[in-house]
Design a protein around this motif. Structure first.
Motif, PDB file in Angstrom:
ATOM      1  N   VAL A   1      -2.673   0.537   1.386  1.00 28.12           N
ATOM      2  CA  VAL A   1      -1.886   1.690   1.811  1.00 28.12           C
ATOM      3  C   VAL A   1      -0.682   1.814   0.893  1.00 28.12           C
ATOM      4  O   VAL A   1       0.020   0.822   0.649  1.00 28.12           O
ATOM      5  N   TYR A   2      -0.465   3.000   0.356  1.00 23.54           N
ATOM      6  CA  TYR A   2       0.685   3.247  -0.500  1.00 23.54           C
ATOM      7  C   TYR A   2       1.794   3.863   0.340  1.00 23.54           C
ATOM      8  O   TYR A   2       1.600   4.902   0.981  1.00 23.54           O
ATOM      9  N   VAL A   3       2.939   3.217   0.372  1.00 23.25           N
ATOM     10  CA  VAL A   3       4.089   3.699   1.123  1.00 23.25           C
ATOM     11  C   VAL A   3       5.151   4.122   0.118  1.00 23.25           C
ATOM     12  O   VAL A   3       5.626   3.303  -0.681  1.00 23.25           O
ATOM     13  N   GLU A   4       5.506   5.381   0.144  1.00 27.83           N
ATOM     14  CA  GLU A   4       6.503   5.895  -0.787  1.00 27.83           C
ATOM     15  C   GLU A   4       7.891   5.409  -0.385  1.00 27.83           C
ATOM     16  O   GLU A   4       8.283   5.485   0.789  1.00 27.83           O
ATOM     17  N   GLN A   5       8.624   4.882  -1.335  1.00 26.11           N
ATOM     18  CA  GLN A   5       9.942   4.361  -1.048  1.00 26.11           C
ATOM     19  C   GLN A   5      10.935   5.506  -0.820  1.00 26.11           C
ATOM     20  O   GLN A   5      10.799   6.595  -1.386  1.00 26.11           O
TER      21      GLN A   5
END
Length: 284
Positions: A171-175
């Motif tokens: 899962v890619y979580v945008e900072q």
């Protein structure tokens, strides 16, 4: 009774070739969807191209264990004649097709024949009260050990494996765009407080007096010092010249302000200088 003319037969044969769907039931095969009525003359089919193996064995012990378990033989009392006969028939079959594969099986066949021969001979003399050694004992031990390993491998194969039964979820979580300062460690806060106490002892005066100190008052003083400043160094909020009691009350006032989320104590990175700023809470 009239017979069909030769020309008519040829005409019928020519029309049949033009309409393959009407004679598809006599086609020997289909090539790219089209019926094939005769095999090509230059077609080469290897002798082992159409072989079908109903059982695949991993070695001589696997084949021998299969023959014993399939016929419900007692593995501790193997009928060597029947098992050897069936084993040799399988070896003859694979030897005619794959000599390299049959070499390992031939070694086991020789061992089976040897065991059968030893069983036909009179038992060797042993000491008093001891039974003669069974020629099948070593083979039984190897079969039981192989069966335990095979069952353990089957149980391990049933365990879910990464890449075969499941995949790792990524899962890619945008900072967030707003920078988040690291929390101030307790050891860093204690070190900064120790430096302030050290400076206070250097400038302290021997003066005996009794002074009433208010935490609320010093909370207001700290807030006034922070007004109009984005960040204030931690040590700038203390006045060492006023003595240790004032420093202690000022620290308590600062901790109370941080507890009530009126100020924030931050630092850019680990072991960096500590700063204090006002905490702005947006209106609801």
């Amino acid at each position: 009774m009239s017979t069909p003319d030769t020309a008519e037969l040829l005409a019928d044969a020519g029309s049949a070739t033009l309409l393959p769907d009407t004679v598809d039931h006599v086609a020997v095969a289909r090539l790219y969807g089209e019926p094939l009525f005769a095999l090509p003359q230059d077609l080469y089919i290897p002798p082992d191209a159409l072989e079908v193996f109903l059982e695949a064995f991993e070695g001589p012990l696997d084949l021998l264990l299969y023959l014993i378990r399939k016929q419900n033989f007692n593995i501790l009392d193997i009928p060597m004649a029947a098992v050897t006969r069936q084993y040799l028939s399988y070896v003859d079959e694979i030897r005619s097709r794959n000599l390299e594969l049959a070499a390992e099986y031939l070694l086991m066949a020789a061992m089976l024949i040897e065991i059968k021969s030893r069983m036909l001979l009179p038992p060797r003399k042993t000491a008093e009260g001891q039974e003669p050694e069974d020629p099948r004992a070593e083979l039984v031990r190897r079969l039981l050990e192989y069966e335990r390993i095979k069952l353990a491998a089957a149980r391990l194969a049933e365990v879910p494996q990464f890449g075969r039964d499941f995949l790792k979820a990524q899962v890619y979580v945008e900072q967030a765009l707003t920078p988040r300062f690291p929390d101030v460690a307790l050891a860093d806060l204690q070190g900064a407080w120790a430096d302030i106490l050290k400076r206070a002892r250097l400038v302290q005066h021997h003066k005996i007096s009794r002074e009433e100190l208010s935490v609320r008052e010093h909370m207001s003083i700290v807030l006034k010092k922070l007004q109009g400043r984005r960040f204030a160094p931690f040590e700038d909020l203390f006045d060492p010249a006023r003595g240790v009691p004032v420093l202690v009350v000022t620290l308590i006032a600062l901790l109370e302000l941080a507890k009530e989320t009126l100020v924030e104590v931050t630092q850019a990175e680990a072991y960096a200088p500590i700063y204090v700023r006002l905490a702005f809470t947006p209106a609801a």
